[in-house]
Write a protein that holds these residues in place. Structure first.
Motif, mmCIF file in Angstrom:
data_model
loop_
_atom_site.group_PDB
_atom_site.id
_atom_site.type_symbol
_atom_site.label_atom_id
_atom_site.label_comp_id
_atom_site.label_asym_id
_atom_site.label_seq_id
_atom_site.Cartn_x
_atom_site.Cartn_y
_atom_site.Cartn_z
ATOM 1 N N VAL A 157 0.863 -1.186 0.000
ATOM 2 C CA VAL A 157 0.000 0.000 0.000
ATOM 3 C C VAL A 157 0.893 1.228 0.000
ATOM 4 O O VAL A 157 1.816 1.338 0.817
ATOM 5 C CB VAL A 157 -0.952 0.021 1.215
ATOM 6 N N LEU A 158 0.595 2.144 -0.922
ATOM 7 C CA LEU A 158 1.235 3.449 -0.930
ATOM 8 C C LEU A 158 0.295 4.439 -0.234
ATOM 9 O O LEU A 158 -0.878 4.549 -0.607
ATOM 10 C CB LEU A 158 1.513 3.916 -2.358
ATOM 11 N N THR A 159 0.818 5.121 0.772
ATOM 12 C CA THR A 159 0.043 6.127 1.501
ATOM 13 C C THR A 159 0.608 7.499 1.180
ATOM 14 O O THR A 159 1.806 7.738 1.396
ATOM 15 C CB THR A 159 0.101 5.880 3.015
ATOM 16 N N VAL A 160 -0.248 8.380 0.656
ATOM 17 C CA VAL A 160 0.166 9.748 0.362
ATOM 18 C C VAL A 160 -0.516 10.676 1.363
ATOM 19 O O VAL A 160 -1.732 10.601 1.567
ATOM 20 C CB VAL A 160 -0.179 10.157 -1.090
ATOM 21 N N THR A 161 0.250 11.533 2.009
ATOM 22 C CA THR A 161 -0.266 12.455 3.025
ATOM 23 C C THR A 161 0.061 13.890 2.631
ATOM 24 O O THR A 161 1.209 14.189 2.236
ATOM 25 C CB THR A 161 0.352 12.152 4.397
ATOM 26 N N ASN A 162 -0.940 14.755 2.733
ATOM 27 C CA ASN A 162 -0.741 16.173 2.441
ATOM 28 C C ASN A 162 -0.021 16.818 3.624
ATOM 29 O O ASN A 162 -0.574 16.930 4.718
ATOM 30 C CB ASN A 162 -2.096 16.858 2.204
ATOM 31 N N VAL A 163 1.231 17.220 3.404
ATOM 32 C CA VAL A 163 2.012 17.877 4.457
ATOM 33 C C VAL A 163 2.113 19.382 4.213
ATOM 34 O O VAL A 163 2.862 20.076 4.916
ATOM 35 C CB VAL A 163 3.428 17.263 4.553
ATOM 36 N N GLY A 164 1.371 19.883 3.249
ATOM 37 C CA GLY A 164 1.371 21.313 2.960
ATOM 38 C C GLY A 164 0.338 22.048 3.798
ATOM 39 O O GLY A 164 -0.327 21.479 4.673
ATOM 40 N N SER A 165 0.187 23.336 3.494
ATOM 41 C CA SER A 165 -0.758 24.184 4.232
ATOM 42 C C SER A 165 -2.039 24.450 3.452
ATOM 43 O O SER A 165 -2.924 25.134 3.957
ATOM 44 C CB SER A 165 -0.088 25.527 4.569
ATOM 45 N N ARG A 166 -2.165 23.908 2.252
ATOM 46 C CA ARG A 166 -3.343 24.133 1.424
ATOM 47 C C ARG A 166 -3.883 22.798 0.928
ATOM 48 O O ARG A 166 -3.117 21.836 0.770
ATOM 49 C CB ARG A 166 -3.006 25.044 0.237
ATOM 50 N N PRO A 167 -5.173 22.682 0.668
ATOM 51 C CA PRO A 167 -5.723 21.440 0.105
ATOM 52 C C PRO A 167 -5.096 21.171 -1.260
ATOM 53 O O PRO A 167 -4.805 22.092 -2.027
ATOM 54 C CB PRO A 167 -7.218 21.731 -0.013
ATOM 55 N N CYS A 168 -4.916 19.887 -1.553
ATOM 56 C CA CYS A 168 -4.348 19.516 -2.849
ATOM 57 C C CYS A 168 -5.153 18.379 -3.468
ATOM 58 O O CYS A 168 -5.858 17.645 -2.778
ATOM 59 C CB CYS A 168 -2.870 19.133 -2.718
ATOM 60 N N ASP A 169 -5.064 18.263 -4.782
ATOM 61 C CA ASP A 169 -5.789 17.245 -5.542
ATOM 62 C C ASP A 169 -4.789 16.347 -6.261
ATOM 63 O O ASP A 169 -3.756 16.813 -6.767
ATOM 64 C CB ASP A 169 -6.715 17.895 -6.566
ATOM 65 N N ALA A 170 -5.119 15.039 -6.326
ATOM 66 C CA ALA A 170 -4.295 14.061 -7.038
ATOM 67 C C ALA A 170 -5.164 13.420 -8.124
ATOM 68 O O ALA A 170 -5.790 12.377 -7.895
ATOM 69 C CB ALA A 170 -3.757 13.011 -6.075
ATOM 70 N N PRO A 171 -5.240 14.036 -9.306
ATOM 71 C CA PRO A 171 -6.166 13.543 -10.331
ATOM 72 C C PRO A 171 -5.656 12.330 -11.103
ATOM 73 O O PRO A 171 -6.437 11.693 -11.822
ATOM 74 C CB PRO A 171 -6.301 14.755 -11.264
ATOM 75 N N HIS A 172 -4.376 12.002 -10.974
ATOM 76 C CA HIS A 172 -3.803 10.919 -11.774
ATOM 77 C C HIS A 172 -3.509 9.704 -10.897
ATOM 78 O O HIS A 172 -3.363 9.813 -9.686
ATOM 79 C CB HIS A 172 -2.499 11.374 -12.450
ATOM 80 N N ALA A 173 -3.410 8.582 -11.525
ATOM 81 C CA ALA A 173 -2.898 7.399 -10.831
ATOM 82 C C ALA A 173 -1.392 7.575 -10.654
ATOM 83 O O ALA A 173 -0.724 8.202 -11.495
ATOM 84 C CB ALA A 173 -3.176 6.148 -11.647
ATOM 85 N N PRO A 174 -0.810 7.050 -9.563
ATOM 86 C CA PRO A 174 0.644 7.166 -9.401
ATOM 87 C C PRO A 174 1.369 6.306 -10.448
ATOM 88 O O PRO A 174 0.917 5.209 -10.796
ATOM 89 C CB PRO A 174 0.874 6.640 -7.987
ATOM 90 N N LEU A 175 2.467 6.831 -10.937
ATOM 91 C CA LEU A 175 3.328 6.060 -11.837
ATOM 92 C C LEU A 175 4.440 5.450 -10.993
ATOM 93 O O LEU A 175 5.172 6.168 -10.315
ATOM 94 C CB LEU A 175 3.904 6.958 -12.926
ATOM 95 N N VAL A 176 4.517 4.107 -10.984
ATOM 96 C CA VAL A 176 5.392 3.397 -10.055
ATOM 97 C C VAL A 176 6.437 2.610 -10.833
ATOM 98 O O VAL A 176 6.117 1.903 -11.809
ATOM 99 C CB VAL A 176 4.571 2.441 -9.173
ATOM 100 N N GLY A 177 7.696 2.725 -10.398
ATOM 101 C CA GLY A 177 8.787 1.921 -10.958
ATOM 102 C C GLY A 177 9.622 1.349 -9.831
ATOM 103 O O GLY A 177 9.751 1.954 -8.745
#
Length: 233
Positions: A121-141
């Protein structure tokens, strides 16, 4: 002569007695009669007599104060404002403060799971100060591979993953192919690092859990809002 003097003396005495009686009665009457109280004179008191009111004034209802405003409603209003002016936040345009999720404003971690087998499982966490969007699937190698593993197109969610500061999203990584599918009887290898492009032009490299093994049938899901959704693929 003596007889005549006697006759004249009797009427004079009677007349004197009558006059005396009349005088006594007049004195008694004036002494017994009460004196009427004297009325104060307007000139001596300095006050001008005011005429007594003859009826109720027509401009003020009977029983109401003289300065009462009879044009105002007597009932209290049935509704009141629910808040003070200026306390409600102003509406902001949707998406005005949102930014894309990138390697600069997120942190990505790779973790093992017990079920399903051969999954990470890949967990992505927003560590910034503003909301963000992830519209794409992650590209993994894996390690130094040139091409990313395939993306499970059937895992594309109905809505783009949006993360408020501190929130996390998830993607499932299938490490080995299914029997009869891509990657069967192909060469596998132990993976030490995983390169993740959260957007096509923003990448980060994370450490793979110890003992991670992958082959050419590996695949990755789109970003999902919950871990349960990610592990369905």
């Amino acid at each position: 002569m003596r007889s005549l003097a006697r006759r004249l003396a009797l009427p004079v005495a009677a007349l004197s007695a009558a006059l005396a009686l009349t005088a006594c009665q007049s004195g008694d009457t004036s002494a017994a009669a009460p004196k009427a109280p004297s009325q104060p004179s307007a000139r001596t008191t300095g006050a001008t007599p005011q005429p007594a009111p003859t009826g109720t004034p027509t401009g003020t209802p009977t029983g109401a104060p003289a300065n009462a405003d009879t044009t105002r409603p007597t009932a209290a209003p049935t509704s009141r404002p629910t808040g003070r002016p200026g306390t409600q936040p102003a509406a902001r345009p949707q998406g005005a403060d949102r930014v894309p999720c990138t390697a600069a404003n997120t942190k990505i971690v790779a973790s093992k799971v017990s079920r399903p087998i051969n999954h990470l499982v890949l967990t992505v966490t927003n560590v910034g100060s503003r909301p963000c969007d992830a519209p794409h699937a992650p590209l993994v190698g894996f390690d130094h591979s040139q091409a990313p593993i395939r993306v499970l197109q059937g895992s594309k969610p109905q809505a783009v993953l949006g993360l408020a500061p501190g929130e996390s999203g998830y993607a499932s990584v299938i490490l080995t192919g299914e029997p009869g599918g891509p990657g069967e009887d192909t060469h596998g290898t132990t993976v030490r690092t995983i390169r993740v492009n959260i957007t096509p032009d923003s990448s980060t490299t994370v450490t793979a859990p110890s003992g991670t093994y992958a082959d050419d049938g590996a695949a990755v899901s789109y970003w999902q809002q919950t871990l349960e959704d990610a592990l369905t693929y």
